[in-house]
Design a protein around this motif. Sequence first.
Motif, PDB file in Angstrom:
ATOM      1  N   GLY A 135     -48.533  20.878  20.380  1.00  0.00           N
ATOM      2  CA  GLY A 135     -47.437  21.491  19.633  1.00  0.00           C
ATOM      3  C   GLY A 135     -47.912  22.600  18.716  1.00  0.00           C
ATOM      4  N   GLU A 136     -49.022  22.363  18.036  1.00  0.00           N
ATOM      5  CA  GLU A 136     -49.572  23.391  17.147  1.00  0.00           C
ATOM      6  C   GLU A 136     -49.990  24.632  17.943  1.00  0.00           C
ATOM      7  OE1 GLU A 136     -49.860  23.598  13.777  1.00  0.00           O
ATOM      8  OE2 GLU A 136     -48.627  21.791  13.729  1.00  0.00           O
ATOM      9  N   LEU A 137     -50.644  24.427  19.055  1.00  0.00           N
ATOM     10  CA  LEU A 137     -51.053  25.567  19.899  1.00  0.00           C
ATOM     11  C   LEU A 137     -49.841  26.316  20.428  1.00  0.00           C
ATOM     12  CD1 LEU A 137     -54.038  24.038  21.896  1.00  0.00           C
ATOM     13  CD2 LEU A 137     -54.141  25.886  20.211  1.00  0.00           C
ATOM     14  N   GLN A 138     -48.831  25.575  20.872  1.00  0.00           N
ATOM     15  CA  GLN A 138     -47.628  26.208  21.413  1.00  0.00           C
ATOM     16  C   GLN A 138     -46.933  27.051  20.350  1.00  0.00           C
ATOM     17  OE1 GLN A 138     -45.505  23.827  24.185  1.00  0.00           O
ATOM     18  NE2 GLN A 138     -43.532  24.653  23.574  1.00  0.00           N
ATOM     19  N   LEU A 146     -49.278  30.146  19.604  1.00  0.00           N
ATOM     20  CA  LEU A 146     -49.423  31.107  20.707  1.00  0.00           C
ATOM     21  C   LEU A 146     -48.094  31.560  21.299  1.00  0.00           C
ATOM     22  CD1 LEU A 146     -52.400  29.349  22.531  1.00  0.00           C
ATOM     23  CD2 LEU A 146     -52.500  31.349  21.023  1.00  0.00           C
ATOM     24  N   LYS A 147     -47.032  30.805  21.016  1.00  0.00           N
ATOM     25  CA  LYS A 147     -45.696  31.100  21.538  1.00  0.00           C
ATOM     26  C   LYS A 147     -45.672  31.126  23.075  1.00  0.00           C
ATOM     27  CE  LYS A 147     -44.211  33.619  17.409  1.00  0.00           C
ATOM     28  NZ  LYS A 147     -45.036  32.889  16.522  1.00  0.00           N
ATOM     29  N   VAL A 148     -46.410  30.187  23.661  1.00  0.00           N
ATOM     30  CA  VAL A 148     -46.414  29.978  25.114  1.00  0.00           C
ATOM     31  C   VAL A 148     -46.404  28.471  25.362  1.00  0.00           C
ATOM     32  CG1 VAL A 148     -47.661  32.113  25.652  1.00  0.00           C
ATOM     33  CG2 VAL A 148     -48.927  30.002  25.268  1.00  0.00           C
ATOM     34  N   PRO A 149     -45.919  28.034  26.513  1.00  0.00           N
ATOM     35  CA  PRO A 149     -45.964  26.596  26.818  1.00  0.00           C
ATOM     36  C   PRO A 149     -47.412  26.106  26.875  1.00  0.00           C
ATOM     37  CG  PRO A 149     -44.545  27.763  28.373  1.00  0.00           C
ATOM     38  CD  PRO A 149     -45.266  28.805  27.564  1.00  0.00           C
TER      39      PRO A 149
END
Length: 167
Positions: free
Chosen positions: A3-6, A9-12
């Motif tokens: 969730g933090e990465l998504q 990065l605003k990508v799935p």
Amino acid sequence: LAGELQRALKVPVALDTDVNCAALGEARFGSCQGLDDCVYITVGTGIGMGVLCGGRLVHGMQHPELGHVLVAPAFGDSYEGCCPYHGRCLEGMASGSAMRGRWGKPAQELADRPEVWQLEAEYLAQGIVTCILAYAPRRIVLGGGVPHQPQLLPLVRKAVTRLLAGY
């Protein structure tokens, strides 16, 4: 973490096991392109398998642990296996750790010993036959450090054919 990465990065983003990611990578970009059913087997310190069926990675309560399927001891092999859970499972008998435990040297130092690779092929073939019968993959890819020995793959193919017995 996903969730933090998504969010950042605003990508799935999805997280999975290393071997499942390798199986997906082979299906999308490697030797299994265009196939919906394949298995990736890594043979290194341990043994792991990623399974793609119907275009989807196989998950359940956890990821499949096909490296821990039990294998029959090869004739004359008294090694008890290195797996602390199962002893004589595929990983306990055919991983790089098992090779070092049985022969006293790492796989890359055993290249000139045909009996080492014949035994390795026998155990890997048992695991591969289990995959074939359970998942009917269109292709199986071997990766990791141990399969880099050029004499191994022909021995594995021969043993798989023998174990399948025309089935």
